[in-house]
Scaffold this motif. Structure first.
Motif, short mmCIF file in Angstrom:
data_model
loop_
_atom_site.label_atom_id
_atom_site.label_comp_id
_atom_site.label_asym_id
_atom_site.label_seq_id
_atom_site.Cartn_x
_atom_site.Cartn_y
_atom_site.Cartn_z
N ALA A 2 73.33 30.84 80.53
CA ALA A 2 72.57 31.67 81.28
C ALA A 2 72.93 33.05 80.98
CB ALA A 2 72.45 31.31 82.97
N GLU A 28 79.66 33.70 105.29
CA GLU A 28 79.18 33.21 106.54
C GLU A 28 78.31 34.53 107.27
OE1 GLU A 28 81.87 31.56 109.05
OE2 GLU A 28 80.51 31.26 110.92
N GLY A 31 75.06 34.72 105.36
CA GLY A 31 74.24 33.47 105.25
C GLY A 31 74.20 33.04 103.94
N VAL A 32 75.25 32.93 103.03
CA VAL A 32 75.23 32.15 101.89
C VAL A 32 76.53 31.21 101.78
CG1 VAL A 32 73.92 34.09 100.58
CG2 VAL A 32 76.22 34.08 100.40
N THR A 33 76.51 30.66 100.99
CA THR A 33 77.73 29.84 100.49
C THR A 33 78.87 30.58 99.76
OG1 THR A 33 76.98 28.89 98.38
CG2 THR A 33 76.36 27.81 100.27
N GLN A 35 80.43 29.58 97.56
CA GLN A 35 80.38 29.63 96.06
C GLN A 35 79.25 30.83 95.35
OE1 GLN A 35 80.22 26.86 97.89
NE2 GLN A 35 82.35 25.86 97.09
N THR A 36 78.21 31.09 96.27
CA THR A 36 77.35 32.33 96.00
C THR A 36 78.11 33.55 95.80
OG1 THR A 36 75.51 30.90 96.65
CG2 THR A 36 75.39 33.30 96.68
N ALA A 39 80.00 33.72 92.72
CA ALA A 39 79.02 33.83 91.58
C ALA A 39 78.47 35.33 91.35
CB ALA A 39 77.91 33.02 91.74
N ARG A 44 77.67 36.47 87.91
CA ARG A 44 77.03 35.27 87.42
C ARG A 44 75.59 35.05 88.07
NH1 ARG A 44 78.69 30.45 88.17
NH2 ARG A 44 80.60 31.04 89.69
N TYR A 45 75.69 35.98 89.16
CA TYR A 45 74.41 35.73 89.95
C TYR A 45 73.91 36.90 90.51
CZ TYR A 45 71.09 34.62 94.04
OH TYR A 45 70.22 34.42 94.70
N SER A 46 72.50 37.54 90.69
CA SER A 46 72.38 38.59 91.28
C SER A 46 71.66 38.60 92.79
CB SER A 46 70.97 39.57 90.51
OG SER A 46 71.89 39.94 89.27
N PRO A 47 72.36 38.73 93.73
CA PRO A 47 71.54 38.30 95.09
C PRO A 47 70.34 38.97 95.32
CG PRO A 47 73.11 39.95 95.34
CD PRO A 47 73.35 39.77 93.95
N SER A 48 69.61 38.25 96.45
CA SER A 48 68.35 38.88 96.71
C SER A 48 68.47 40.10 97.16
CB SER A 48 67.47 37.93 97.57
OG SER A 48 68.48 37.83 98.85
N SER A 51 69.92 39.80 100.66
CA SER A 51 71.30 39.63 100.69
C SER A 51 72.17 41.08 100.24
CB SER A 51 71.78 38.64 99.78
OG SER A 51 71.18 37.25 100.43
#
Lengths: 76, 140
Positions: A2, A28, A31-33, A35-36, A39, A44-48, A51
């Motif tokens: 990706a 916590e 409100g995400v895991t 693993q998020t 990431a 590897r991941y852009s949060p909303s 968030s």
């Protein structure tokens, strides 16, 4: 693989500056895991947007103090 | 490893085993008969029952080793992973459907059409869980 988002972040650094907050505690709180959170820190991941605001408010800093646009990105 | 990635791996194994069981029987019957086996409803039921029973046995074990994470709803990243994997797996089903239709137009073999579409359903389900694992590991 990706495509990595062209967004940098200082989440790990800010966690360390806040009494070595754990990834699980941050997860916590927003409100995400866990693993998020991992990431996000690894890029590897852009949060909303929601968030992203939760993270910046939790650390008491502005959004652009946490997230930035990667310089040299083709879309910059 | 996240709980949902573990469940995806478990479902890949269960669905692959069930698919191998089903098509090993169909191929054996077809070879014996010298033509494509017709749809065998009891075998389809056995396939579905195997998946249900295996899931009932395996999923609580996966949940037990995942702790409280197993009860947590999917977060924003996981929801994106599930949606994207579901979308991509649709291509596998679409490919099988088109292949089956072209094959039917060429051979007029309705039994083969049934098996091709059913195989596409199986493949798309396996692909969905495979894509979930891929996105969990490589980013979404």
């Amino acid at each position: 693989m990706a495509k990595r988002p062209p967004i940098t972040n200082r989440v790990k650094e800010l966690r360390a500056a806040h009494d070595e907050m754990s990834q699980a505690a941050l997860a916590e709180a927003i409100g995400v895991t866990r693993q998020t959170v991992i990431a996000i820190e690894q890029g590897r991941y852009s949060p909303s947007l929601e968030s992203a605001f939760r993270i910046s408010r939790l650390f008491g800093v502005g959004l652009e103090d946490v997230f930035g646009w990667e310089e040299g990105s083709p879309d910059a | 490893m996240p709980f949902r990635e573990k469940t995806a791996w478990a479902m890949i194994v269960i669905l692959t085993l069930a698919g191998l069981f089903y098509y090993q029987k169909i191929i054996a019957i077809s070879l014996t008969a010298g033509e494509t086996a017709p749809p065998i409803v009891p075998l389809v039921i056995a396939y579905v029952v195997f998946i249900i029973i295996a899931s009932i046995i395996v999923m609580p074990i996966v949940a037990a080793i995942s702790g409280k994470e197993a009860n947590a709803p999917a977060d924003e990243r996981e929801e994106m992973i599930l949606a994207k994997a579901g979308n991509w797996s649709g291509y596998a089903l679409g490919f099988a459907a088109v292949a089956g239709l072209f094959n039917y137009a060429w051979t007029q073999d309705g039994n083969l059409l049934f098996h091709t579409i059913f195989a596409g359903l199986m493949a798309s389900q396996i692909a969905e869980y495979g894509f979930q694992v891929w996105f969990y590991r490589r980013g979404v």
